[in-house]
Write a protein that holds these residues in place. Structure first.
Motif, mmCIF file in Angstrom:
data_model
loop_
_atom_site.group_PDB
_atom_site.id
_atom_site.type_symbol
_atom_site.label_atom_id
_atom_site.label_comp_id
_atom_site.label_asym_id
_atom_site.label_seq_id
_atom_site.Cartn_x
_atom_site.Cartn_y
_atom_site.Cartn_z
ATOM 1 N N VAL A 8 1.037 -1.195 0.044
ATOM 2 C CA VAL A 8 0.074 0.186 -0.121
ATOM 3 C C VAL A 8 0.713 1.243 -0.138
ATOM 4 O O VAL A 8 1.830 1.203 0.658
ATOM 5 N N LYS A 9 0.590 2.119 -0.819
ATOM 6 C CA LYS A 9 1.304 3.441 -0.933
ATOM 7 C C LYS A 9 0.599 4.531 -1.031
ATOM 8 O O LYS A 9 -0.279 5.026 -1.577
ATOM 9 N N GLY A 10 0.804 5.543 -0.145
ATOM 10 C CA GLY A 10 0.338 6.845 -0.248
ATOM 11 C C GLY A 10 -1.662 6.711 -0.134
ATOM 12 O O GLY A 10 -2.153 7.462 -0.822
ATOM 13 N N LEU A 11 -1.731 5.733 0.594
ATOM 14 C CA LEU A 11 -3.242 5.744 0.628
ATOM 15 C C LEU A 11 -4.035 6.998 1.494
ATOM 16 O O LEU A 11 -3.565 7.116 2.507
ATOM 17 N N VAL A 12 -4.867 7.468 0.707
ATOM 18 C CA VAL A 12 -5.753 8.601 1.255
ATOM 19 C C VAL A 12 -7.275 8.337 1.425
ATOM 20 O O VAL A 12 -7.773 7.644 0.171
ATOM 21 N N ASN A 13 -7.740 8.169 2.468
ATOM 22 C CA ASN A 13 -9.335 8.034 2.436
ATOM 23 C C ASN A 13 -9.863 9.313 3.157
ATOM 24 O O ASN A 13 -9.551 9.687 4.064
ATOM 25 N N GLN A 14 -10.963 9.693 2.649
ATOM 26 C CA GLN A 14 -11.732 10.836 2.987
ATOM 27 C C GLN A 14 -13.221 10.562 2.815
ATOM 28 O O GLN A 14 -13.924 10.086 2.077
ATOM 29 N N PHE A 15 -14.014 10.818 4.057
ATOM 30 C CA PHE A 15 -15.542 10.957 3.731
ATOM 31 C C PHE A 15 -15.986 12.462 4.071
ATOM 32 O O PHE A 15 -15.749 13.030 4.984
ATOM 33 N N GLY A 16 -16.464 13.105 3.065
ATOM 34 C CA GLY A 16 -16.963 14.501 3.106
ATOM 35 C C GLY A 16 -15.467 15.093 3.209
ATOM 36 O O GLY A 16 -14.607 14.971 2.741
ATOM 37 N N MET A 48 -9.118 -1.958 5.740
ATOM 38 C CA MET A 48 -9.326 -3.351 5.470
ATOM 39 C C MET A 48 -10.217 -3.155 4.343
ATOM 40 O O MET A 48 -10.165 -3.735 3.373
ATOM 41 N N ARG A 49 -11.453 -2.353 4.333
ATOM 42 C CA ARG A 49 -12.393 -2.179 3.406
ATOM 43 C C ARG A 49 -11.729 -1.922 2.017
ATOM 44 O O ARG A 49 -12.025 -2.082 0.900
ATOM 45 N N SER A 50 -10.746 -0.740 2.251
ATOM 46 C CA SER A 50 -10.147 -0.246 0.925
ATOM 47 C C SER A 50 -9.359 -1.394 0.263
ATOM 48 O O SER A 50 -9.504 -1.232 -0.750
ATOM 49 N N ILE A 51 -8.629 -2.207 0.976
ATOM 50 C CA ILE A 51 -7.783 -3.111 0.277
ATOM 51 C C ILE A 51 -8.578 -4.091 -0.503
ATOM 52 O O ILE A 51 -8.524 -4.673 -1.576
ATOM 53 N N ILE A 52 -9.750 -4.594 0.539
ATOM 54 C CA ILE A 52 -10.303 -5.636 -0.215
ATOM 55 C C ILE A 52 -11.620 -4.952 -1.259
ATOM 56 O O ILE A 52 -12.391 -5.892 -1.616
ATOM 57 N N GLY A 53 -11.561 -3.835 -1.543
ATOM 58 C CA GLY A 53 -12.558 -3.121 -2.588
ATOM 59 C C GLY A 53 -13.632 -2.795 -2.317
ATOM 60 O O GLY A 53 -14.598 -2.542 -3.230
ATOM 61 N N LEU A 54 -14.035 -2.758 -0.738
ATOM 62 C CA LEU A 54 -15.438 -2.376 -0.643
ATOM 63 C C LEU A 54 -15.445 -0.849 -0.449
ATOM 64 O O LEU A 54 -16.600 -0.375 -0.156
ATOM 65 N N ASN A 55 -14.375 -0.282 -0.327
ATOM 66 C CA ASN A 55 -14.355 1.095 -0.337
ATOM 67 C C ASN A 55 -13.170 1.624 -1.327
ATOM 68 O O ASN A 55 -12.133 0.893 -1.303
ATOM 69 N N THR A 56 -13.403 2.694 -1.932
ATOM 70 C CA THR A 56 -12.549 3.280 -2.944
ATOM 71 C C THR A 56 -11.816 4.471 -2.391
ATOM 72 O O THR A 56 -12.483 5.398 -1.922
ATOM 73 N N PRO A 57 -10.646 4.289 -2.373
ATOM 74 C CA PRO A 57 -9.774 5.211 -1.416
ATOM 75 C C PRO A 57 -9.695 6.486 -2.437
ATOM 76 O O PRO A 57 -9.869 6.592 -3.650
ATOM 77 N N ALA A 58 -9.489 7.616 -1.960
ATOM 78 C CA ALA A 58 -9.399 8.975 -2.717
ATOM 79 C C ALA A 58 -8.156 8.928 -3.146
ATOM 80 O O ALA A 58 -8.045 9.855 -4.436
ATOM 81 N N ALA A 59 -7.121 8.610 -2.748
ATOM 82 C CA ALA A 59 -5.841 8.591 -3.498
ATOM 83 C C ALA A 59 -4.848 7.478 -2.927
ATOM 84 O O ALA A 59 -5.140 6.766 -2.185
ATOM 85 N N GLY A 60 -3.779 7.120 -3.692
ATOM 86 C CA GLY A 60 -2.965 5.983 -3.409
ATOM 87 C C GLY A 60 -2.961 5.019 -4.317
ATOM 88 O O GLY A 60 -3.737 4.972 -5.360
#
Lengths: 256, 374
Positions: A8-16, A48-60
């Motif tokens: 995983v590199k530079g993962l960014v998650n953002q809600f609103g 976890m959800r980002s890696i398994i594809g249930l959530n799309t990260p904003a960047a990374g």
């Protein structure tokens, strides 16, 4: 150097406007067990959800098998998806199927085995996770909490993943079952060379079976061995590993 | 992509060389290759894993179970060329007993048929007993609460009247209107043949007031509210909310069942009244459009054939139907036991059974009213 199972590199998650992760970098190597800890709302499950594809990260980017998972088409995604098994917190067994049918679902979907061999293999997995034989024809509603966790683990293992995500595997188990479950995870991970990423708050699991510990703090991730974490000076991490509960868990561990 | 699964037999020495990727995506192929393999009759067998690209636990199990099935127990099996990891995996699956002990209870077809019928009959009987028990419990509960006004759940009851009465008004009005147009149209075309057009008014008005209004309303409400009750209470059961209530010393029957039953008990007569009125408007609409009957003519005919008791006979059934629908819905919801599947099943049963019960009671009412000469 061994290739990481997932990187995983530079993962960014953002809600609103709320940023949960701000540039996470880490890799998981074959056969290791990583414990993920962090305060409530620090985004352990989101990771976890980002890696398994249930959530799309904003960047990374998330690399596995040499490809960036975030850039895959849905068809390609299906192929990579078999790389990991996921055990959700509540087990998430399909309530209309028996334990054996639950475990056989991935086998049915992804292999062309004969039904007899499929059932056979499903029962092998059930056996591997230490469920009693009577359990295989039961429905999830008829199982105890510990059995549900084991059945969920069997389903996650059905296709022999290289990477196993466990969301609070020992939460809600009594200490004896929890430690048995820890041992089971350890044994299976060693025997089948599975990398395990487990979200946990169980300090005993962290101290006894995890090779490395990842701490989610201040929207970043810090990853290192237990010794490194014990020496970390970040206030939250220090509090976590030197609090009363941690001391108790560690004391017990040393006494053995 | 992974290579083909191969098993190469070296005739002379009883050696099986395994090649390719023995992993989840190739399991079918592994199974077929093993099945196609003839067992070498050598006293010892050597498995050579040097050419294996991959071996996972499922494939290892297929191999081990094939060996158990085909190689005599006296024969010695040697491994060579496997990596340490693969050896560990083979050791792991070798420890697993063969689970394939078939259930071995294949009964003849007639047996299963009889068993199935018996099972359903027993369940039907049990369902009836449970329903009676539920009704009894409801009565006791209602009586005990009735005496103590401070325990009346007014807010909840009013909410259910709103949710299952007022919110259902538009759809019920539409249904009643369409129903009476259909009846009127059919009736008018037949009665015109005898020149008895005016009797269309009798036909529609009486059938709407006595039967159709209340029945359409009840069926609609059963589908709309009976299912909602079962699903709401069912999900609460699954979430252990009902148990939480009990643990707080609250009676779920008083909190959940009573307001719903009371709500429908009040809402259904109101909706029936609405259906009756709209049905009569529909009757006039069809008479005016098809038979050129004026409003005044329609009203005078209506006055001649419809007595208040026609109206009250229809309306008197409404509270009973409301009670039945709510009771069946709530009882089905209460019967849900900790699974999403159950919620669906019980909701379906709630709708089917409440419509069934409504029609049975309607038949009983018909017999009763006819016998009484009303």
């Amino acid at each position: 150097m061994v290739n990481p199972v997932i990187e995983v590199k530079g993962l960014v998650n953002q809600f609103g406007t709320q940023r949960v992760h701000d540039g996470l970098d880490f890799s998981v190597y074959p056969g290791e067990i990583i414990g993920v800890v962090g305060g409530s709302g620090s985004g352990k499950s989101v990771l976890m959800r980002s890696i398994i594809g249930l959530n799309t990260p904003a960047a990374g980017s998330i690399h596995a098998q040499g490809v960036d998972l975030l850039k895959l088409s849905p068809e390609e995604w299906l192929k990579v998806q078999r790389l990991w098994g996921v055990m959700f917190q509540g087990g998430a067994l399909f309530s209309s199927l028996t334990v054996r049918e639950n475990v056989a679902v991935p086998l049915k979907e992804y292999t062309d085995l004969t039904p007899a061999a499929r059932d056979d293999l499903a029962e092998v997995k059930i056996e591997m996770v230490g469920l009693p034989k009577e359990a295989r024809h039961k429905y999830p509603a008829e199982l105890s909490g510990g059995m549900i966790k084991r059945a969920a683990l069997a389903r996650a293992l059905a296709l022999d993943p290289q990477l196993l995500f466990l969301d609070e595997p020992t939460a809600g188990l009594d200490p004896i079952s929890a430690s048995a479950f820890d041992t089971l995870i350890r044994t299976l991970s060693r025997a089948m060379n599975i990398a395990v990423v487990m979200i946990t708050h169980d300090l005993d699991s962290l101290f006894t079976i995890c090779d490395r510990i990842a701490v989610l703090v201040d929207k970043k991730i810090k990853i290192g061995t237990l010794e490194e974490m014990l020496e970390d000076t970040h206030p939250w991490i220090h509090e976590y590993f030197h609090g009363a509960r941690a001391r108790a868990a560690r004391g017990g561990g040393n006494g053995e | 992509m992974s290579n083909m699964v191969q098993i190469i037999r070296e005739e002379n020495a009883g050696v099986l060389r395994l090649a390719g990727a023995w992993e989840a995506s190739n399991l079918g192929e592994v199974e077929r290759s093993l099945a196609a393999l003839e067992m070498p009759a050598a006293p010892s067998l050597t498995l050579d894993g040097a050419a294996l690209e991959k071996l996972d636990s499922s494939a290892a199990w297929l191999l081990v179970s094939w060996l158990r099935r085909t190689v005599p127990e006296t024969a010695q099996v040697h491994h060579r060329g496997f990596t340490d990891e693969q050896e560990r995996l083979l050791a792991l699956v070798e420890n697993i007993e063969h689970p394939a002990c078939p259930e071995g209870r294949s009964r003849p077809g007639w047996y299963l048929l009889v068993a199935e019928i018996g099972y359903h009959m027993a369940e039907l009987l049990q369902g009836f007993v449970r329903m009676v028990a539920f009704f009894g419990r409801f009565c006791i509960n209602a009586a005990s609460v009735a005496l103590r006004p401070e325990r009346w759940r007014m807010q909840s009851t009013v909410y259910h009247i709103y949710r299952h009465g007022i919110c259902a008004a538009p759809i019920i009005a539409l249904m009643a209107f369409l129903m009476s147009i259909v009846t009127g149209y059919q009736g008018a075309t037949q009665l015109q043949k005898f020149g008895a057009d005016i009797f269309t008014v009798d036909l529609v008005a009486i059938s709407v007031l006595r039967e159709m209004g209340v029945l359409i309303t009840a069926i609609m409400v059963a589908g709309r509210s009976g299912s909602a009750f079962a699903a709401q209470i069912g999900v609460m059961q699954v979430n252990e909310e009902v148990d939480a209530m009990r643990s707080l010393g609250l009676d779920p029957y008083e909190l959940l069942v009573l307001p719903r039953v009371l709500g429908l008990l009040i809402a259904l007569p109101l909706l029936t009244f609405l259906a009756d009125i709209v049905g009569l408007v529909g009757a006039w609409f069809v008479s005016a459009a098809l038979l050129d009957i004026s409003w005044a003519q329609f009203l005078s005919r209506l006055e001649a054939v419809v007595t208040p008791h026609t109206f009250f006979i229809g309306l008197s059934k409404a509270p009973v139907f409301g009670l039945l629908i709510a009771l069946v819905g709530c009882q089905r919801g209460m019967m849900v036991r900790a699974s999403a599947d159950e919620v669906g099943r019980q909701t379906t049963l709630a709708v089917v059974q409440s419509i069934f019960v409504v029609l049975v009671f309607d038949a009983l009412f018909s017999v009763f009213f006819t016998t009484m000469g009303w």
